[in-house]
Design a protein around this motif. Sequence first.
Motif, PDB file in Angstrom:
ATOM      1  N   SER A   1      38.135  -6.689   1.990  1.00 53.46           N
ATOM      2  CA  SER A   1      38.228  -5.929   0.790  1.00 53.46           C
ATOM      3  C   SER A   1      36.608  -5.940   0.482  1.00 53.46           C
ATOM      4  O   SER A   1      35.886  -6.367   0.806  1.00 53.46           O
ATOM      5  N   VAL A   2      36.479  -4.711  -0.541  1.00 53.97           N
ATOM      6  CA  VAL A   2      35.257  -4.335  -0.952  1.00 53.97           C
ATOM      7  C   VAL A   2      35.392  -4.450  -2.781  1.00 53.97           C
ATOM      8  O   VAL A   2      36.448  -4.594  -3.192  1.00 53.97           O
ATOM      9  N   ASN A   3      34.168  -4.342  -3.293  1.00 54.96           N
ATOM     10  CA  ASN A   3      34.371  -4.114  -4.874  1.00 54.96           C
ATOM     11  C   ASN A   3      35.063  -3.095  -5.238  1.00 54.96           C
ATOM     12  O   ASN A   3      35.174  -1.920  -4.732  1.00 54.96           O
ATOM     13  N   LYS A   4      35.744  -3.180  -6.349  1.00 54.18           N
ATOM     14  CA  LYS A   4      36.739  -2.355  -6.729  1.00 54.18           C
ATOM     15  C   LYS A   4      35.781  -1.500  -7.899  1.00 54.18           C
ATOM     16  O   LYS A   4      35.412  -2.188  -8.927  1.00 54.18           O
ATOM     17  N   LEU A   5      35.647  -0.106  -7.634  1.00 56.93           N
ATOM     18  CA  LEU A   5      35.094   0.628  -8.642  1.00 56.93           C
ATOM     19  C   LEU A   5      35.588   1.448  -9.560  1.00 56.93           C
ATOM     20  O   LEU A   5      36.878   1.908  -9.264  1.00 56.93           O
ATOM     21  N   LEU A   6      35.210   1.673 -10.853  1.00 57.10           N
ATOM     22  CA  LEU A   6      35.870   2.313 -11.835  1.00 57.10           C
ATOM     23  C   LEU A   6      35.073   3.512 -12.204  1.00 57.10           C
ATOM     24  O   LEU A   6      33.733   3.332 -12.236  1.00 57.10           O
ATOM     25  N   PRO A   7      35.672   4.387 -12.718  1.00 60.89           N
ATOM     26  CA  PRO A   7      34.745   5.710 -13.158  1.00 60.89           C
ATOM     27  C   PRO A   7      34.285   5.526 -14.377  1.00 60.89           C
ATOM     28  O   PRO A   7      34.435   6.268 -15.386  1.00 60.89           O
ATOM     29  N   VAL A   8      33.396   4.552 -14.546  1.00 58.30           N
ATOM     30  CA  VAL A   8      32.720   4.522 -15.802  1.00 58.30           C
ATOM     31  C   VAL A   8      31.026   4.641 -15.640  1.00 58.30           C
ATOM     32  O   VAL A   8      30.427   4.303 -14.770  1.00 58.30           O
ATOM     33  N   PRO A   9      30.584   5.475 -16.744  1.00 52.12           N
ATOM     34  CA  PRO A   9      29.248   6.019 -16.329  1.00 52.12           C
ATOM     35  C   PRO A   9      28.219   4.877 -16.163  1.00 52.12           C
ATOM     36  O   PRO A   9      28.287   3.962 -17.236  1.00 52.12           O
ATOM     37  N   GLY A  10      27.313   4.745 -15.266  1.00 52.58           N
ATOM     38  CA  GLY A  10      26.200   3.858 -15.406  1.00 52.58           C
ATOM     39  C   GLY A  10      26.550   2.716 -14.868  1.00 52.58           C
ATOM     40  O   GLY A  10      25.557   1.830 -14.205  1.00 52.58           O
TER      41      GLY A  10
ATOM     42  N   TRP B   1      29.832  -7.468 -12.447  1.00 55.56           N
ATOM     43  CA  TRP B   1      31.033  -6.840 -12.114  1.00 55.56           C
ATOM     44  C   TRP B   1      31.739  -7.550 -11.296  1.00 55.56           C
ATOM     45  O   TRP B   1      31.736  -7.751 -10.362  1.00 55.56           O
ATOM     46  N   CYS B   2      33.062  -8.256 -12.102  1.00 54.74           N
ATOM     47  CA  CYS B   2      33.829  -8.864 -11.298  1.00 54.74           C
ATOM     48  C   CYS B   2      35.295  -8.240 -11.325  1.00 54.74           C
ATOM     49  O   CYS B   2      36.275  -9.154 -11.704  1.00 54.74           O
ATOM     50  N   VAL B   3      35.349  -7.316 -11.540  1.00 51.61           N
ATOM     51  CA  VAL B   3      36.675  -6.233 -11.810  1.00 51.61           C
ATOM     52  C   VAL B   3      37.739  -6.602 -10.796  1.00 51.61           C
ATOM     53  O   VAL B   3      39.014  -6.669 -11.108  1.00 51.61           O
ATOM     54  N   GLY B   4      37.544  -6.814  -9.703  1.00 52.34           N
ATOM     55  CA  GLY B   4      38.425  -7.117  -8.671  1.00 52.34           C
ATOM     56  C   GLY B   4      37.833  -6.391  -7.417  1.00 52.34           C
ATOM     57  O   GLY B   4      36.769  -5.972  -7.065  1.00 52.34           O
ATOM     58  N   VAL B   5      38.977  -6.294  -6.345  1.00 54.92           N
ATOM     59  CA  VAL B   5      38.473  -5.693  -5.035  1.00 54.92           C
ATOM     60  C   VAL B   5      39.780  -4.706  -4.536  1.00 54.92           C
ATOM     61  O   VAL B   5      40.653  -4.599  -5.297  1.00 54.92           O
ATOM     62  N   ARG B   6      39.282  -3.810  -3.734  1.00 51.96           N
ATOM     63  CA  ARG B   6      40.111  -3.033  -3.090  1.00 51.96           C
ATOM     64  C   ARG B   6      40.141  -3.067  -1.462  1.00 51.96           C
ATOM     65  O   ARG B   6      39.066  -3.665  -1.063  1.00 51.96           O
ATOM     66  N   PRO B   7      41.267  -2.774  -0.702  1.00 46.36           N
ATOM     67  CA  PRO B   7      41.066  -2.946   0.640  1.00 46.36           C
ATOM     68  C   PRO B   7      39.757  -2.106   1.224  1.00 46.36           C
ATOM     69  O   PRO B   7      39.450  -1.025   0.612  1.00 46.36           O
ATOM     70  N   ASP B   8      39.156  -2.517   2.329  1.00 47.46           N
ATOM     71  CA  ASP B   8      38.217  -1.948   3.128  1.00 47.46           C
ATOM     72  C   ASP B   8      38.583  -0.486   3.566  1.00 47.46           C
ATOM     73  O   ASP B   8      39.786  -0.418   4.136  1.00 47.46           O
ATOM     74  N   PRO B   9      37.628   0.461   3.108  1.00 47.20           N
ATOM     75  CA  PRO B   9      38.009   1.847   3.363  1.00 47.20           C
ATOM     76  C   PRO B   9      38.460   2.164   4.915  1.00 47.20           C
ATOM     77  O   PRO B   9      39.139   3.176   5.065  1.00 47.20           O
ATOM     78  N   LEU B  10      37.884   1.059   5.560  1.00 41.60           N
ATOM     79  CA  LEU B  10      38.164   1.515   7.215  1.00 41.60           C
ATOM     80  C   LEU B  10      39.570   1.568   7.310  1.00 41.60           C
ATOM     81  O   LEU B  10      40.203   2.350   8.137  1.00 41.60           O
ATOM     82  N   ILE B  11      40.564   0.871   6.535  1.00 40.91           N
ATOM     83  CA  ILE B  11      41.899   0.945   6.809  1.00 40.91           C
ATOM     84  C   ILE B  11      42.547   2.184   6.670  1.00 40.91           C
ATOM     85  O   ILE B  11      43.438   2.739   7.572  1.00 40.91           O
ATOM     86  N   GLU B  12      42.431   2.878   5.774  1.00 39.70           N
ATOM     87  CA  GLU B  12      42.667   4.282   5.645  1.00 39.70           C
ATOM     88  C   GLU B  12      42.302   5.224   6.640  1.00 39.70           C
ATOM     89  O   GLU B  12      42.841   6.217   6.808  1.00 39.70           O
ATOM     90  N   SER B  13      40.940   4.876   7.242  1.00 40.25           N
ATOM     91  CA  SER B  13      40.285   5.909   8.017  1.00 40.25           C
ATOM     92  C   SER B  13      41.328   5.802   9.237  1.00 40.25           C
ATOM     93  O   SER B  13      41.160   6.872  10.252  1.00 40.25           O
ATOM     94  N   THR B  14      41.894   4.847   9.615  1.00 38.04           N
ATOM     95  CA  THR B  14      42.757   4.955  10.852  1.00 38.04           C
ATOM     96  C   THR B  14      43.675   5.769  11.101  1.00 38.04           C
ATOM     97  O   THR B  14      44.033   6.166  12.156  1.00 38.04           O
ATOM     98  N   GLY B  15      44.182   6.455   9.862  1.00 40.12           N
ATOM     99  CA  GLY B  15      45.235   7.270  10.047  1.00 40.12           C
ATOM    100  C   GLY B  15      46.779   6.794  10.019  1.00 40.12           C
ATOM    101  O   GLY B  15      47.977   7.308   9.986  1.00 40.12           O
ATOM    102  N   LEU B  16      46.623   5.357  10.171  1.00 43.05           N
ATOM    103  CA  LEU B  16      47.988   4.781   9.905  1.00 43.05           C
ATOM    104  C   LEU B  16      48.323   4.717   8.765  1.00 43.05           C
ATOM    105  O   LEU B  16      47.768   4.877   7.674  1.00 43.05           O
TER     106      LEU B  16
END
Length: 436
Positions: free
Chosen positions: A113-122, A264-279
Amino acid sequence: MSTPSPHVVIVGAGFAGFHAARTVRRRLGGTGRVTIVNPTNYFLYLPLLPEVSAGILDPRRIAVPLPAALRGVDLVLGEVDVVDVDARTVGYTDPEGRRGELRYDRLVLAAGSVNKLLPVPGVNEHAHGFRGLPEALYLRDHITRQVELAATATDPLEREARCTFVVVGAGYTGTEVAAQGPLFTAALARGLPQLREQRMRWILLDVAPRVLPTLDERLARTAEAVLRDRGVEVRMGQSVQEATYDGVELSDGGGRVPTRSLIWCVGVRPDPLIESTGLATDKGRLVVGTDLAVPGHPDVFAAGDAAAVPDLTRPGEITAMTAQHAQRQGVVAGRNVAASLNGGRLRHYKHHDLGFVVDLGGLDAAANPLRVPLGGLPAKVVTRGYHLLAMPGNRLRIATDWALDAALPRQSVHLDLVRATAVPLDTAAPEIPRVT
């Protein structure tokens, strides 16, 4: 004519990938080749990362070299960015930017996983992430620098801002960072007479109603009591609305907090590689069966944060993104890969949580081994014992660092090795075209 040995490729050397590689190597013996692809040459024990940022552990203690720990497994240094399940290949870029490709007979996707990003300015520009050794080292250097700069600041407002640290996210990592922080900054300030009367302010924010929202409420109460006892301002139901170089604006009318440190310790999200596989994916995690195989692709397995593994102990749910699940899923994935090559029976993943541990620094911790809630020194003993047992190496070195920290003052050396630009919050791989 002899049949070529099967080739098993494992993407990622986190908890899932590391244990999958070790298990499949042992199961196959000399009848197959195992290759692990990872950007670094070490397995990182993430649960102890807060102790690196607090100056307790040397960073090498929680980094186990892969060549030494995975004998008989080939290591390829690189970042996988293409997975072609039809051609049975993975493409990667090595640390020097060169392209490479590996063919496989069995594939284990454990990209993590990678850092979870939120649409917070700055936030992306001014927050410090916390997912790897560079980030932990930079945070340690950054905190040390801020305290030392505060000691020479002539403006009281600047000094106050440099001595204010805001942690966002009250899960495992955020809670441990916020708990370790006051002890670390107090140790730094003890050597600076100018800060003898200066308050070191730590603030923990989360939109959740309580700290450690996914854990037993008794553990959460223990952790919150320790935080408040150390002077941490625990603000639940609040987060950051905007971040700038010299402060953060809090949500829900919380006002502005002058600070140079947003962690920033908000959490994680799966590595974007997974969605790029098309599975098929579920919230960014690869859909797999209870045997960890991808439906329709019996040669592809997935485990850990990258996989949406059905939770047989909670029908209708998928397993949480925890190290405990990742490690055990890696073992099952390794067994099933070997079984699929040798004509054996595939196992189903089913794991009952044995409890959780949260290290709160000093002599404090919160733990519930076998569902028995503990706090204080007993929890500390259980927590450190668990980490030593879970570490695949460096146990004596870690125990030695713990003993030295208990007996000697912490070193406040500013290493100045890692710059802020080297540890951006957005550690996700670039967007990759879907493979069809």
